[in-house]
Design a protein around this motif. Structure first.
Motif, PDB file in Angstrom:
ATOM      1  N   PHE A 132      45.308  44.611  31.377  1.00 23.99           N
ATOM      2  CA  PHE A 132      43.895  44.900  31.583  1.00 23.99           C
ATOM      3  C   PHE A 132      43.550  44.866  33.063  1.00 23.99           C
ATOM      4  O   PHE A 132      44.051  44.017  33.813  1.00 23.99           O
ATOM      5  CB  PHE A 132      43.017  43.878  30.863  1.00 23.99           C
ATOM      6  CG  PHE A 132      43.112  43.917  29.364  1.00 23.99           C
ATOM      7  CD1 PHE A 132      42.866  45.088  28.664  1.00 23.99           C
ATOM      8  CD2 PHE A 132      43.451  42.780  28.645  1.00 23.99           C
ATOM      9  CE1 PHE A 132      42.945  45.128  27.279  1.00 23.99           C
ATOM     10  CE2 PHE A 132      43.524  42.802  27.265  1.00 23.99           C
ATOM     11  CZ  PHE A 132      43.283  43.982  26.574  1.00 23.99           C
ATOM     12  N   LEU A 133      42.668  45.760  33.455  1.00 19.58           N
ATOM     13  CA  LEU A 133      42.061  45.727  34.776  1.00 19.58           C
ATOM     14  C   LEU A 133      40.686  45.109  34.602  1.00 19.58           C
ATOM     15  O   LEU A 133      39.823  45.667  33.909  1.00 19.58           O
ATOM     16  CB  LEU A 133      41.947  47.150  35.339  1.00 19.58           C
ATOM     17  CG  LEU A 133      41.315  47.307  36.729  1.00 19.58           C
ATOM     18  CD1 LEU A 133      42.096  46.520  37.778  1.00 19.58           C
ATOM     19  CD2 LEU A 133      41.255  48.782  37.112  1.00 19.58           C
ATOM     20  N   VAL A 134      40.484  43.929  35.202  1.00 16.42           N
ATOM     21  CA  VAL A 134      39.261  43.159  34.984  1.00 16.42           C
ATOM     22  C   VAL A 134      38.724  42.661  36.321  1.00 16.42           C
ATOM     23  O   VAL A 134      39.362  42.796  37.366  1.00 16.42           O
ATOM     24  CB  VAL A 134      39.513  41.956  34.049  1.00 16.42           C
ATOM     25  CG1 VAL A 134      40.033  42.407  32.691  1.00 16.42           C
ATOM     26  CG2 VAL A 134      40.509  40.960  34.688  1.00 16.42           C
ATOM     27  N   GLN A 135      37.550  42.072  36.277  1.00 12.23           N
ATOM     28  CA  GLN A 135      36.988  41.440  37.467  1.00 12.23           C
ATOM     29  C   GLN A 135      37.941  40.340  37.943  1.00 12.23           C
ATOM     30  O   GLN A 135      38.484  39.574  37.148  1.00 12.23           O
ATOM     31  CB  GLN A 135      35.624  40.850  37.140  1.00 12.23           C
ATOM     32  CG  GLN A 135      34.879  40.288  38.334  1.00 12.23           C
ATOM     33  CD  GLN A 135      33.485  39.816  37.942  1.00 12.23           C
ATOM     34  OE1 GLN A 135      32.950  40.231  36.920  1.00 12.23           O
ATOM     35  NE2 GLN A 135      32.905  38.941  38.750  1.00 12.23           N
ATOM     36  N   ARG A 136      38.152  40.251  39.249  1.00  9.97           N
ATOM     37  CA  ARG A 136      39.133  39.309  39.790  1.00  9.97           C
ATOM     38  C   ARG A 136      38.835  37.867  39.387  1.00  9.97           C
ATOM     39  O   ARG A 136      39.734  37.105  39.051  1.00  9.97           O
ATOM     40  CB  ARG A 136      39.182  39.425  41.321  1.00  9.97           C
ATOM     41  CG  ARG A 136      40.218  38.519  41.968  1.00  9.97           C
ATOM     42  CD  ARG A 136      40.292  38.736  43.459  1.00  9.97           C
ATOM     43  NE  ARG A 136      41.295  37.878  44.070  1.00  9.97           N
ATOM     44  CZ  ARG A 136      41.587  37.875  45.367  1.00  9.97           C
ATOM     45  NH1 ARG A 136      40.959  38.710  46.176  1.00  9.97           N
ATOM     46  NH2 ARG A 136      42.501  37.061  45.842  1.00  9.97           N
ATOM     47  N   GLU A 137      37.571  37.494  39.399  1.00 13.52           N
ATOM     48  CA  GLU A 137      37.195  36.133  39.018  1.00 13.52           C
ATOM     49  C   GLU A 137      37.601  35.836  37.580  1.00 13.52           C
ATOM     50  O   GLU A 137      38.073  34.732  37.268  1.00 13.52           O
ATOM     51  CB  GLU A 137      35.684  35.960  39.180  1.00 13.52           C
ATOM     52  CG  GLU A 137      35.177  34.582  38.794  1.00 13.52           C
ATOM     53  CD  GLU A 137      33.669  34.474  38.885  1.00 13.52           C
ATOM     54  OE1 GLU A 137      33.121  33.480  38.387  1.00 13.52           O
ATOM     55  OE2 GLU A 137      33.038  35.396  39.451  1.00 13.52           O
ATOM     56  N   VAL A 138      37.424  36.817  36.699  1.00 15.61           N
ATOM     57  CA  VAL A 138      37.810  36.639  35.298  1.00 15.61           C
ATOM     58  C   VAL A 138      39.323  36.533  35.179  1.00 15.61           C
ATOM     59  O   VAL A 138      39.848  35.720  34.410  1.00 15.61           O
ATOM     60  CB  VAL A 138      37.268  37.790  34.433  1.00 15.61           C
ATOM     61  CG1 VAL A 138      37.772  37.665  32.996  1.00 15.61           C
ATOM     62  CG2 VAL A 138      35.752  37.798  34.459  1.00 15.61           C
ATOM     63  N   ALA A 139      40.056  37.353  35.935  1.00 13.02           N
ATOM     64  CA  ALA A 139      41.514  37.295  35.922  1.00 13.02           C
ATOM     65  C   ALA A 139      42.008  35.910  36.326  1.00 13.02           C
ATOM     66  O   ALA A 139      42.949  35.368  35.732  1.00 13.02           O
ATOM     67  CB  ALA A 139      42.092  38.351  36.866  1.00 13.02           C
ATOM     68  N   GLU A 140      41.369  35.328  37.331  1.00 13.33           N
ATOM     69  CA  GLU A 140      41.765  33.988  37.781  1.00 13.33           C
ATOM     70  C   GLU A 140      41.482  32.946  36.710  1.00 13.33           C
ATOM     71  O   GLU A 140      42.276  32.017  36.518  1.00 13.33           O
ATOM     72  CB  GLU A 140      41.020  33.657  39.080  1.00 13.33           C
ATOM     73  CG  GLU A 140      41.492  34.505  40.262  1.00 13.33           C
ATOM     74  CD  GLU A 140      40.617  34.325  41.491  1.00 13.33           C
ATOM     75  OE1 GLU A 140      39.528  33.706  41.375  1.00 13.33           O
ATOM     76  OE2 GLU A 140      41.029  34.812  42.566  1.00 13.33           O
ATOM     77  N   ARG A 141      40.369  33.109  35.998  1.00 14.64           N
ATOM     78  CA  ARG A 141      40.059  32.183  34.908  1.00 14.64           C
ATOM     79  C   ARG A 141      41.049  32.346  33.752  1.00 14.64           C
ATOM     80  O   ARG A 141      41.457  31.359  33.124  1.00 14.64           O
ATOM     81  CB  ARG A 141      38.637  32.417  34.420  1.00 14.64           C
ATOM     82  CG  ARG A 141      37.560  31.924  35.372  1.00 14.64           C
ATOM     83  CD  ARG A 141      36.194  32.491  35.021  1.00 14.64           C
ATOM     84  NE  ARG A 141      35.884  32.331  33.604  1.00 14.64           N
ATOM     85  CZ  ARG A 141      35.028  33.098  32.955  1.00 14.64           C
ATOM     86  NH1 ARG A 141      34.415  34.094  33.575  1.00 14.64           N
ATOM     87  NH2 ARG A 141      34.791  32.879  31.676  1.00 14.64           N
ATOM     88  N   MET A 142      41.428  33.575  33.463  1.00 17.48           N
ATOM     89  CA  MET A 142      42.357  33.825  32.371  1.00 17.48           C
ATOM     90  C   MET A 142      43.715  33.167  32.615  1.00 17.48           C
ATOM     91  O   MET A 142      44.336  32.635  31.702  1.00 17.48           O
ATOM     92  CB  MET A 142      42.545  35.335  32.187  1.00 17.48           C
ATOM     93  CG  MET A 142      41.327  36.058  31.630  1.00 17.48           C
ATOM     94  SD  MET A 142      41.499  37.860  31.680  1.00 17.48           S
ATOM     95  CE  MET A 142      42.865  38.099  30.520  1.00 17.48           C
TER      96      MET A 142
END
Length: 264
Positions: A132-142
């Motif tokens: 997935f290409l997502v918001q960077r902040e969300v990627a870090e949380r994931m």
């Protein structure tokens, strides 16, 4: 943009179209499809990612909510026997029906519905691999680990069923129109043995979300509040789970949460 042959951008769907060919190729590389794979693409948009996928996959199914884009893509890939465009909402689509039990999942995910789409990818039948290409902040949380700033309920709920890797970051200027934040590519691979049974995931998510809603409280107080039990019962459950009663939710690992959930 309509004069160039594309339907207009619809803000209500959070549309930001990625145009950088090198980044698009790198995203497909992260998924690593072969000519024997079925790939489901979430929100193919203008087909920039789809163009690469149809060349490298056995079958591509694009699920596009925007009617104008879906119609545009349907005409564009009408001659490609391995491409199918489905007009609809991926959250309301039965992936098993359209793709079977063995498929890969990919998409430039709208920021406003990232979490529901990710959870959709963690429901059976689980994709063999998702990118997935997502918001960077969300990627870090994931991808966050326990006792870090980005760690929270989303991190735990994914980690009990899958492993997450942050593959690369993508600058805002790579999109049209550019978003106000940076993005990142994440790869999700299901665990061979989930820490929580699939049938229990909805209840587990509620439990974890409630715990992190009290993230500044100690686990003894968290468990008493969330489950409505006595201090003695809460203390006994924490001891059996191997969790320090004075610890706070952000220091518990996904395995800690899984053990505690099973006991309560």
């Amino acid at each position: 943009m309509a004069r160039r042959g594309h339907p207009p951008v619809l803000k209500k769907y959070g549309q930001h179209f990625l145009n950088d060919k090198k980044i698009l190729a790198a995203i497909v590389d992260a998924l690593a499809p072969t000519d024997s794979d079925t790939v489901v693409e979430v929100g193919p948009g203008r087909g920039s990612l789809t163009d690469i996928l149809v060349e490298r996959s056995g079958r591509v199914i694009g699920i596009e909510i925007d009617r104008a884009l879906a119609e545009h893509l349907g005409k564009r890939y009408a001659e490609r026997k391995n491409a199918q465009i489905v007009q609809g909402d991926v959250l309301e689509t039965d992936l098993h029906t359209i793709a079977g039990n063995d498929f890969l999942l990919i998409g430039n995910v709208p920021y406003y519905i990232t979490t529901p789409i990710v959870f959709k990818a963690l429901e059976p039948p689980l994709p063999r691999r998702s990118v997935f290409l997502v918001q960077r902040e969300v990627a870090e949380r994931m991808a966050a680990e326990a006792d870090t700033e980005s760690y929270g309920a989303l991190s735990v709920n994914i980690a009990v069923v899958a492993n997450v890797e942050q593959v690369m970051t993508v600058p805002a200027e790579a999109f049209q129109p550019p978003p106000k934040v940076e993005s990142a590519v994440v790869r999700i691979t299901p665990r061979a043995t989930p820490l929580v049974g699939v049938e229990s995931l909805p209840a587990f998510r509620v439990f974890v979300q409630a715990a992190f809603g009290l993230r500044r409280k100690q686990m003894l107080r968290v468990l008493r509040t969330v489950r409505g039990i006595s201090p003695d019962d809460a203390s006994a459950l924490l001891e059996r789970a191997g969790v320090d009663p004075v610890a706070r939710p952000e220091v518990l690992t996904p395995a800690d949460f899984a053990r505690l959930f099973e006991l309560v």
